[in-house]
Design an enzyme around this catalytic site. Structure first.
Site, PDB file in Angstrom:
ATOM      1  N   TYR A  64      19.324 -43.930 -58.052  1.00  0.00           N
ATOM      2  CA  TYR A  64      20.268 -45.285 -58.184  1.00  0.00           C
ATOM      3  C   TYR A  64      20.974 -45.291 -56.846  1.00  0.00           C
ATOM      4  O   TYR A  64      21.098 -46.351 -56.389  1.00  0.00           O
ATOM      5  CB  TYR A  64      21.239 -44.990 -59.405  1.00  0.00           C
ATOM      6  N   LYS A 118      20.682 -48.382 -54.348  1.00  0.00           N
ATOM      7  CA  LYS A 118      21.945 -49.473 -54.101  1.00  0.00           C
ATOM      8  C   LYS A 118      22.239 -49.244 -52.785  1.00  0.00           C
ATOM      9  O   LYS A 118      22.530 -50.393 -52.143  1.00  0.00           O
ATOM     10  CB  LYS A 118      23.246 -48.894 -55.064  1.00  0.00           C
TER      11      LYS A 118
HETATM   12  N1  LIG Z   1      29.506 -51.424 -64.338  1.00  0.00           N
HETATM   13  C1  LIG Z   1      29.815 -50.818 -63.104  1.00  0.00           C
HETATM   14  O1  LIG Z   1      30.843 -50.259 -62.819  1.00  0.00           O
HETATM   15  C2  LIG Z   1      28.872 -50.675 -61.935  1.00  0.00           C
HETATM   16  C3  LIG Z   1      29.156 -49.987 -60.653  1.00  0.00           C
HETATM   17  C4  LIG Z   1      28.241 -50.363 -59.708  1.00  0.00           C
HETATM   18  C5  LIG Z   1      27.238 -51.137 -59.815  1.00  0.00           C
HETATM   19  N2  LIG Z   1      26.814 -51.864 -60.884  1.00  0.00           N
HETATM   20  C6  LIG Z   1      25.850 -52.698 -60.891  1.00  0.00           C
HETATM   21  O2  LIG Z   1      25.935 -53.872 -61.616  1.00  0.00           O
HETATM   22  C7  LIG Z   1      25.065 -54.669 -62.263  1.00  0.00           C
HETATM   23  C8  LIG Z   1      25.473 -55.030 -63.543  1.00  0.00           C
HETATM   24  O3  LIG Z   1      25.521 -53.804 -64.274  1.00  0.00           O
HETATM   25  P1  LIG Z   1      26.418 -54.029 -65.910  1.00  0.00           P
HETATM   26  O4  LIG Z   1      27.290 -52.850 -65.412  1.00  0.00           O
HETATM   27  O5  LIG Z   1      26.842 -55.306 -66.085  1.00  0.00           O
HETATM   28  O6  LIG Z   1      25.318 -53.149 -66.562  1.00  0.00           O
HETATM   29  P2  LIG Z   1      24.501 -54.118 -67.832  1.00  0.00           P
HETATM   30  O7  LIG Z   1      23.265 -52.989 -68.331  1.00  0.00           O
HETATM   31  O8  LIG Z   1      25.379 -54.506 -68.830  1.00  0.00           O
HETATM   32  O9  LIG Z   1      23.786 -55.097 -67.022  1.00  0.00           O
HETATM   33  C9  LIG Z   1      22.344 -54.995 -66.487  1.00  0.00           C
HETATM   34  C10 LIG Z   1      21.599 -56.083 -67.105  1.00  0.00           C
HETATM   35  O10 LIG Z   1      20.433 -56.254 -66.438  1.00  0.00           O
HETATM   36  C11 LIG Z   1      19.315 -56.445 -67.175  1.00  0.00           C
HETATM   37  N3  LIG Z   1      18.119 -55.895 -66.464  1.00  0.00           N
HETATM   38  C12 LIG Z   1      17.482 -54.786 -66.661  1.00  0.00           C
HETATM   39  N4  LIG Z   1      16.303 -54.479 -65.987  1.00  0.00           N
HETATM   40  C13 LIG Z   1      16.037 -55.932 -65.995  1.00  0.00           C
HETATM   41  C14 LIG Z   1      14.801 -56.638 -65.345  1.00  0.00           C
HETATM   42  N5  LIG Z   1      13.896 -55.749 -64.640  1.00  0.00           N
HETATM   43  N6  LIG Z   1      14.873 -57.899 -65.158  1.00  0.00           N
HETATM   44  C15 LIG Z   1      16.063 -58.570 -65.364  1.00  0.00           C
HETATM   45  N7  LIG Z   1      16.990 -58.111 -66.178  1.00  0.00           N
HETATM   46  C16 LIG Z   1      16.950 -56.879 -66.034  1.00  0.00           C
HETATM   47  C17 LIG Z   1      19.588 -55.618 -68.385  1.00  0.00           C
HETATM   48  O11 LIG Z   1      19.115 -56.225 -69.711  1.00  0.00           O
HETATM   49  C18 LIG Z   1      21.146 -55.853 -68.540  1.00  0.00           C
HETATM   50  O12 LIG Z   1      21.586 -57.023 -69.215  1.00  0.00           O
HETATM   51  C19 LIG Z   1      23.931 -53.576 -62.066  1.00  0.00           C
HETATM   52  O13 LIG Z   1      23.231 -53.822 -60.788  1.00  0.00           O
HETATM   53  C20 LIG Z   1      24.686 -52.249 -61.548  1.00  0.00           C
HETATM   54  O14 LIG Z   1      23.855 -51.400 -60.977  1.00  0.00           O
HETATM   55  C21 LIG Z   1      27.600 -51.745 -62.056  1.00  0.00           C
END
Ligand SMILES: NC(=O)c1ccc[n+]([C@@H]2O[C@H](COP(=O)([O-])OP(=O)(O)OC[C@H]3O[C@@H](n4cnc5c(N)ncnc54)[C@H](O)[C@@H]3O)[C@@H](O)[C@H]2O)c1
Length: 302
Positions: A165, A169
């Site tokens: 990951y 990223k």
């Molecule tokens: N939540 C955090 O603290 C955090 C921290 C750093 C980065 N992020 C990043 O933020 C983004 C959103 O994450 P989140 O925390 O809302 O989690 P989440 O799991 O709720 O959201 C991710 C979404 O991406 C969708 N997805 C997965 N694979 C896919 C694909 N191949 N095509 C289309 N859609 C797809 C999933 O169905 C899901 O709804 C991600 O990129 C995550 O890595 C989140």
């Protein structure tokens, strides 16, 4: 100053839940027409259904906004191209792309299967590459574009169990660096957002009171600032719980060793001077490193 998105067309990937849903709802509330993309996958990327995207579209429409759903997987370039074609047929342009779709397959590097490494790279990095590649001709043609890469503190600074990951990223930051340079003359601005928020991705990481404080909606202002008309470019904004920071990749002034002293032993001894961050700079492109080094070499001859 109000950040208005009236008439803008935005694509938010992975917008069926978590952060993406908040981005999509707020963009729509501020007047953007939104493509809500989500494969509807589980946290590890398995499974899939268009239901998650449809539900968010319904929420936007119920609030009086304009949205369409896409169940395309960002890993499938043909499906991504179809999503862009449908957007153009429906609304005639694409102003904003938020690369937000993501999955997790955490394990220590010793235990990680290569397949889990590749799959995570495929969704985060290649997913964003596919979406950028498909919108690039549209944005260059219309001479306007705002792209956000969703990066992470795991990539910027490392996190145990997240080598796949983190690598993906940080790769997105590299993609941002070059796309922002290549997009500049078309007014395409490319930035990165490193969020911290309570979603299904982080629910096991934090105690309940922290999760309560980490509302996904609190990240949205950073996304809006990075995608509005007056957005900066090549920035890495960090956001969570109402806190905002900027992360930078810096170059120190370093040292110069004349040929006779250019040995590993000398360098080892002078390493603290090389690492000294006083007067470090954030280079405007990769050229800056070579320029700095050549500058030192040529200045020494004077
Ligand atoms: N939540 C955090 O603290 C955090 C921290 C750093 C980065 N992020 C990043 O933020 C983004 C959103 O994450 P989140 O925390 O809302 O989690 P989440 O799991 O709720 O959201 C991710 C979404 O991406 C969708 N997805 C997965 N694979 C896919 C694909 N191949 N095509 C289309 N859609 C797809 C999933 O169905 C899901 O709804 C991600 O990129 C995550 O890595 C989140």
């Amino acid at each position: 100053m109000t950040l208005d998105f009236t008439g803008r067309v935005a694509i938010v990937t992975g917008a069926g839940g978590g952060l993406g849903r908040e981005h999509a709802l707020e963009l729509a509330k501020r007047g953007a027409k939104v493509v809500v993309n989500d494969l509807g996958a589980a946290r590890d990327g398995s499974g899939g259904s268009g239901f998650a995207a449809e539900a968010v579209v319904q929420e936007i429409r119920n609030a009086g906004g304009d949205a369409i759903a896409s169940a395309a997987s960002v890993t499938d370039f043909a499906a991504v191209e179809d999503m862009i074609s449908t957007t153009i047929r429906t609304w005639g342009r694409v102003d904003i792309l938020i690369n937000n779709a993501g999955i997790l397959r955490d394990k220590s590097f010793a235990k990680m299967e290569l397949d889990d490494f590749r799959t995570v790279m495929e969704v985060h990095l290649m997913g964003a590459v596919h979406c950028c590649k498909a919108v690039w001709p549209v944005m260059t043609e219309q001479k306007y574009g705002r792209i956000v890469m969703t990066t992470s503190s795991s990539g910027l600074f490392g996190n145990f169990g997240q080598s796949n990951y983190g690598a993906a990223k940080m790769a997105l930051v590299g993609l941002m660096q070059t796309l922002s340079l290549e997009g500049a003359k078309y007014d395409i601005r490319v930035n990165s957002l490193a969020p911290t928020a309570a979603t299904r991705m982080t629910e096991a990481l934090f105690p309940p009171e922290f999760l309560q404080a980490l509302q996904p909606a609190d990240v949205v202002p950073a996304m809006l600032v990075l995608t509005c008309e007056h957005a900066p470019t090549r920035q890495i904004l960090c956001a969570g719980a109402g806190g905002f920071e900027a992360a930078h990749i810096c170059l120190t002034q370093g040292i110069w060793l004349p040929q006779a002293e250019n040995t590993a032993e000398q360098l080892a001894q002078r390493l603290p001077d090389v690492q000294d961050r006083t007067q470090s700079v954030v280079p405007e492109s990769g050229l800056a490193q070579g320029q700095l080094e050549l500058g030192k070499a040529f200045n020494s001859r004077k």
